[in-house]
Write an enzyme that holds these catalytic residues in place. Structure first.
Site, PDB file in Angstrom:
ATOM      1  N   CYS A  30       2.388   0.856   4.540  1.00  0.00           N
ATOM      2  CA  CYS A  30       3.287   1.163   5.665  1.00  0.00           C
ATOM      3  C   CYS A  30       3.705  -0.110   6.415  1.00  0.00           C
ATOM      4  O   CYS A  30       2.855  -0.794   6.992  1.00  0.00           O
ATOM      5  CB  CYS A  30       2.557   2.136   6.589  1.00  0.00           C
ATOM      6  N   CYS A  33       2.953  -0.115  10.166  1.00  0.00           N
ATOM      7  CA  CYS A  33       1.500  -0.243  10.354  1.00  0.00           C
ATOM      8  C   CYS A  33       1.098  -1.713  10.313  1.00  0.00           C
ATOM      9  O   CYS A  33       0.280  -2.167  11.111  1.00  0.00           O
ATOM     10  CB  CYS A  33       0.749   0.513   9.256  1.00  0.00           C
TER      11      CYS A  33
END
Length: 105
Positions: A30, A33
């Site tokens: 991600c 993230c």
């Protein structure tokens, strides 16, 4: 050495059962993230003694992600004494996270 603990089902409860905790539900693939990680590292240092930061990899802890009803990553869950008190989905700026934590100290 990082001041952030990476936790799973076996030790999340012990990590968040007292005080204020920032729980980052993330995935290695991600992009947002990855952008959030340095922000959380700064927060962990800034808030040492006031709040702790822990990370949960949703791919390795799917049961835990389901239990917390994680729909997307990153999801930040603010917990106080083991109870969920706030949630934020997506990349969050440091100031926004500080506000969420300070509301619950």
């Amino acid at each position: 050495m990082s001041v952030i603990s990476v936790v799973g089902k076996e030790n999340l409860e012990a990590e968040v059962n007292s005080g204020v905790s920032i729980v980052d539900f993330y995935a290695d693939w991600c992009g947002p993230c990855k952008m959030l990680t340095p922000v959380l590292e700064e927060l962990a240092t800034d808030l040492a003694g006031k709040a702790k930061v822990v990370k949960v990899n949703v791919d390795q802890n799917q049961e835990l992600a389901a239990e917390f009803k994680i729909q997307g990553v990153p999801t930040i869950v603010i917990m106080k004494d083991g109870e969920v008190v706030e949630r934020a989905v997506g990349f969050q700026p440091k100031a926004g996270l500080v506000d969420l934590v300070n509301k619950n100290l």
